[in-house]
Scaffold this active site. Structure first.
Site, PDB file in Angstrom:
ATOM      1  N   CYS A 126       1.082  -1.345  -0.049  1.00 47.69           N
ATOM      2  CA  CYS A 126      -0.094  -0.342  -0.324  1.00 47.69           C
ATOM      3  C   CYS A 126       0.783   1.202   0.121  1.00 47.69           C
ATOM      4  O   CYS A 126       0.806   1.862  -0.488  1.00 47.69           O
ATOM      5  CB  CYS A 126      -0.809   0.734   1.486  1.00 47.69           C
ATOM      6  SG  CYS A 126      -1.445  -1.532   1.337  1.00 47.69           S
TER       7      CYS A 126
HETATM    8  N1  SAJ Z   1       7.083   2.514   8.327  1.00 50.35           N
HETATM    9  C1  SAJ Z   1       7.848   2.943   8.423  1.00 50.35           C
HETATM   10  N2  SAJ Z   1       7.259   4.093  10.020  1.00 50.35           N
HETATM   11  C2  SAJ Z   1       6.442   4.352  10.222  1.00 50.35           C
HETATM   12  C3  SAJ Z   1       5.599   3.589  10.269  1.00 50.35           C
HETATM   13  C4  SAJ Z   1       5.370   2.759   8.279  1.00 50.35           C
HETATM   14  O1  SAJ Z   1       8.988   3.083   8.327  1.00 50.35           O
HETATM   15  O2  SAJ Z   1       6.340   5.467  11.161  1.00 50.35           O
HETATM   16  C5  SAJ Z   1       7.072   1.558   7.451  1.00 50.35           C
HETATM   17  C6  SAJ Z   1       6.956  -0.043   7.905  1.00 50.35           C
HETATM   18  O3  SAJ Z   1       7.684  -0.644   7.705  1.00 50.35           O
HETATM   19  C7  SAJ Z   1       6.619  -0.846   6.345  1.00 50.35           C
HETATM   20  C8  SAJ Z   1       5.741   0.720   5.422  1.00 50.35           C
HETATM   21  O4  SAJ Z   1       6.054   1.906   6.101  1.00 50.35           O
HETATM   22  O5  SAJ Z   1       7.464  -1.457   5.543  1.00 50.35           O
HETATM   23  C9  SAJ Z   1       4.208   0.402   5.702  1.00 50.35           C
HETATM   24  O6  SAJ Z   1       3.648   0.302   6.545  1.00 50.35           O
HETATM   25  P1  SAJ Z   1       1.897   0.291   7.481  1.00 50.35           P
HETATM   26  O7  SAJ Z   1       2.466   0.116   8.817  1.00 50.35           O
HETATM   27  O8  SAJ Z   1       1.356   1.463   6.960  1.00 50.35           O
HETATM   28  O9  SAJ Z   1       1.866  -1.045   7.076  1.00 50.35           O
HETATM   29  P2  SAJ Z   1       0.449  -1.535   5.473  1.00 50.35           P
HETATM   30  O10 SAJ Z   1       0.978  -1.120   5.074  1.00 50.35           O
HETATM   31  O11 SAJ Z   1       0.775  -2.749   6.407  1.00 50.35           O
HETATM   32  O12 SAJ Z   1      -0.932  -0.774   6.562  1.00 50.35           O
HETATM   33  C10 SAJ Z   1      -1.362   0.184   5.546  1.00 50.35           C
HETATM   34  C11 SAJ Z   1      -2.462   1.189   6.784  1.00 50.35           C
HETATM   35  N3  SAJ Z   1      -1.295   1.455   8.143  1.00 50.35           N
HETATM   36  C12 SAJ Z   1      -1.526   2.126   9.022  1.00 50.35           C
HETATM   37  O13 SAJ Z   1      -2.775   2.772   8.772  1.00 50.35           O
HETATM   38  C13 SAJ Z   1      -1.338   1.606  10.780  1.00 50.35           C
HETATM   39  C14 SAJ Z   1      -3.100   1.510   6.519  1.00 50.35           C
HETATM   40  O14 SAJ Z   1      -1.663   2.637   5.630  1.00 50.35           O
HETATM   41  C15 SAJ Z   1      -3.764   1.126   4.974  1.00 50.35           C
HETATM   42  O15 SAJ Z   1      -5.477   1.253   6.022  1.00 50.35           O
HETATM   43  C16 SAJ Z   1      -3.829  -0.114   4.876  1.00 50.35           C
HETATM   44  O16 SAJ Z   1      -2.031  -0.212   4.950  1.00 50.35           O
HETATM   45  C17 SAJ Z   1      -3.613  -0.106   3.311  1.00 50.35           C
HETATM   46  O17 SAJ Z   1      -4.827  -1.309   2.921  1.00 50.35           O
HETATM   47  O18 SAJ Z   1      -3.802   0.365   2.411  1.00 50.35           O
END
Ligand code: SAJ
Length: 423
Positions: free
Chosen positions: A265
Site C-alpha cells: 500500500c
Molecule cells: N513504516 C515506517 N515508519 C513508520 C510507519 C511505517 O518506516 O512510522 C514502514 C513500515 O515498516 C512498513 C511500511 O512503512 O514497511 C508500511 O507501514 P504501515 O504500517 O502503513 O503498513 P501497511 O501497509 O501494512 O498498512 C497500511 C495501513 N496502516 C496503518 O494505517 C497503520 C494503512 O496505511 C492502510 O489502511 C493499509 O496499509 C492499506 O491497505 O492501504
C-alpha cells in the site's frame, strides 16, 4: 441486519482484502461467493485452508460453515445482489498504475451482470477509475446503465495487516456512489457488518480519501527518514527527538525512521495520485515524488551506516559476514512485498559482504537467483557474524540478548537497548 431472504454477494478477488471481507459478510448472514481466477486457490479455500496472514485455516472453515464458497465460475454474479471487486492494482511500467486486473474483473462482471445488482470497487486506484474505467466496461458488456439499471459505488479497503485492534467491523468504511441511491445501496451492504459506514459525496471523493490516507503516511515516514539522516550528522538522537515530540497530545502523530517502506500500500498507492495529477494536469505532485525518493534511499543509507560501524572496528564491508534480522515488510507478519530487506542485501552483496538472514516468519529467502535458508541457530549466527542488522523487530526477538552477544548491531527500528546502535 440482512433482510429475511438470504442476500447473495460475490466478492471478486480472494486476497488479503477480499477474503476478510468475505468472512465478515458470511458471518453477517450473506451467502458469499469468493470469485477468483486461480483454480488452485479456489480449491485451497474450499478445502478449509488460508493463504493470508490475517485469516487462519479455522477461520476459513468457519466461513464455509457460514455459507461461503470459493469459485472460478463467474456466472455466480448473475445470482448476486451485490458484487464487490477486490483485485490487485500494482504499479506497472514506469510507476504508472496497472489496472489490468480491475479491467478484467469489470469485463467478467459485466458479462454476467443483471439489473438490480449493486457493484462496488474496493481496489485502491487513482481518482476517476470507477467512473471512467470500470463503469464503461460494466455497461458495454451488460448493455445496462450504471445508476439506472444497476448501482455503482467505490469503497476503499482499510486493512491494517497484522493489526490486533482493528478489523473490518470496527474500522469506519468510506463509500461513494454514482448516485445517492448507489451510495445508500453500498451503505445497506456494508452496514450489515461494519459499525460505521461513512457515505461520501461521490466516487472520486472516496477514491481520493484513500489516497490521502496513505500519502499522509508515506510523506510523514519520509519526513522522519530525512531527519534521521541529518540528525545523525548533527549528532542529535532522532529517536529521542521523536519520543519528545510524541508527548504532544494534539496536532502530532508519531512516525519513526526505518530501513525503507514496504507493503502493498504505502509505497504504491501514493503513486496513483501523482500519476493522475501529472497525467491530467501536467504537473508533479511534488510531495509524493520527493517522499518516494527519500524512502527509496533508506536501504542504501542502512548499508552506509553498517559500513561506518564496521569501519570503527577496522573492518571493511568487503569480506564481512552480515546477519539480517527480519526480511518481511513489517514486524510480526510474513508478507515480504516491497520489503526493504531485498535492496539492503543486494547493496551489501555489491559491496562484497556475505549475507545471512533470520526471520521467524520466513524459512527460505529468495535473494535474486540465490535461495537463502534461515539460520538454524540464531544465537550461534549472532556470535559468528561481523555485524547484525535489525530490519524488522519481530516480537519473538530478544534484542537485548542479541545486542549483548553480537560484535556489533545496527537497529534500524530504534527499539533495541545499547550496545545496539540505532539508525
Ligand atoms: N513504516 C515506517 N515508519 C513508520 C510507519 C511505517 O518506516 O512510522 C514502514 C513500515 O515498516 C512498513 C511500511 O512503512 O514497511 C508500511 O507501514 P504501515 O504500517 O502503513 O503498513 P501497511 O501497509 O501494512 O498498512 C497500511 C495501513 N496502516 C496503518 O494505517 C497503520 C494503512 O496505511 C492502510 O489502511 C493499509 O496499509 C492499506 O491497505 O492501504
Amino acid at each position: 441486519m440482512v433482510s429475511k431472504t438470504k442476500k447473495v454477494v460475490t466478492i471478486v478477488g480472494q486476497g488479503y482484502v477480499g477474503l476478510p471481507l468475505a468472512q465478515a459478510a458470511a458471518h453477517a448472514g450473506w451467502t458469499v461467493w469468493g470469485l477468483d481466477v486461480t483454480p488452485t486457490l479456489v480449491d485451497l479455500l474450499n478445502s478449509g485452508q488460508s493463504h493470508i496472514d490475517d485469516l487462519s485455516d479455522s477461520d476459513i472453515r468457519g466461513m464455509l460453515e457460514a455459507g461461503y464458497r470459493a469459485t472460478t465460475d463467474p456466472s455466480v454474479v448473475s445470482s448476486s445482489d451485490v458484487v464487490v471487486i477486490c483485485v490487485p492494482t500494482p504499479l506497472g511500467e514506469g510507476g504508472s498504475p496497472d489496472l489490468g486486473a480491475v479491467k478484467g474483473a469489470s469485463r467478467t462482471v459485466g458479462d454476467n451482470l443483471v439489473a438490480g445488482t449493486t457493484v462496488i470497487l474496493e481496489s485502491t486506484t487513482y481518482p476517476g477509475t470507477t467512473d471512467d474505467v470500470v463503469r464503461p466496461l460494466l455497461e458495454m458488456n451488460s448493455g445496462l446503465t450504471a445508476g439506472t439499471d444497476f448501482e455503482l459505488a467505490y469503497s476503499p479497503e482499510r486493512v491494517d495487516p497484522g493489526s490486533k485492534k482493528y478489523g473490518i467491523k470496527n474500522t469506519p468504511k468510506l463509500m461513494g456512489g454514482i448516485t445517492d441511491a448507489s451510495t445508500q445501496a453500498a451503505v445497506a451492504f456494508y452496514g450489515s457488518f461494519v459499525d460505521q459506514p461513512v457515505p461520501m459525496a461521490g466516487m472520486r471523493e472516496a477514491e481520493t480519501a484513500k489516497l490521502l490516507e496513505n500519502t499522509f503516511r508515506h510523506v510523514n515516514i519520509a519526513l522522519v527518514n530525512e531527519m534521521a539522516k541529518f540528525c545523525k550528522e548533527l549528532n542529535i538522537d532522532i529517536w529521542e527527538v521523536i519520543r519528545g515530540a510524541s508527548t504532544k497530545p494534539f496536532g502530532f502523530m508519531k512516525f519513526t525512521p526505518g530501513p525503507g517502506v514496504g507493503g502493498h500500500c504505502i509505497p504504491i498507492d501514493p503513486n496513483y495520485l501523482s500519476y493522475e495529477v501529472r497525467n491530467q494536469l501536467g504537473y508533479p505532485f511534488r510531495f509524493v515524488e520527493l517522499a518516494q525518493e527519500i524512502n527509496n534511499s533508506m536501504p542504501r543509507y542502512v548499508v552506509e551506516r553498517v559500513g561506518d560501524l564496521l569501519n570503527e572496528h577496522r573492518k571493511p564491508i568487503n569480506g564481512s559476514e552480515i546477519l539480517i534480522l527480519g526480511v518481511t515488510y513489517k514486524a510480526d507478519i510474513a508478507d515480504q512485498r516491497e520489503s526493504p530487506a531485498l535492496p539492503v542485501a543486494e547493496i551489501l552483496l555489491e559491496r562484497g559482504a556475505t549475507v545471512r538472514f533470520h526471520d521467524p516468519m520466513i524459512d527460505t529467502w529468495q535473494l535474486g537467483a540465490t535461495s537463502l535458508v534461515r539460520e538454524p541457530d540464531l544465537g550461534a549466527a549472532v556470535n559468528e557474524v561481523d555485524a547484525v542488522v535489525v530490519l524488522q523487530a519481530h516480537d519473538s526477538y530478544n534484542l537485548e540478548a542479541i545486542a549483548n552477544d553480537s560484535k556489533l548491531m545496527l537497529d534500524t527500528r530504534g527499539v533495541a537497548p545499547r550496545p545496539a546502535v540505532r539508525l
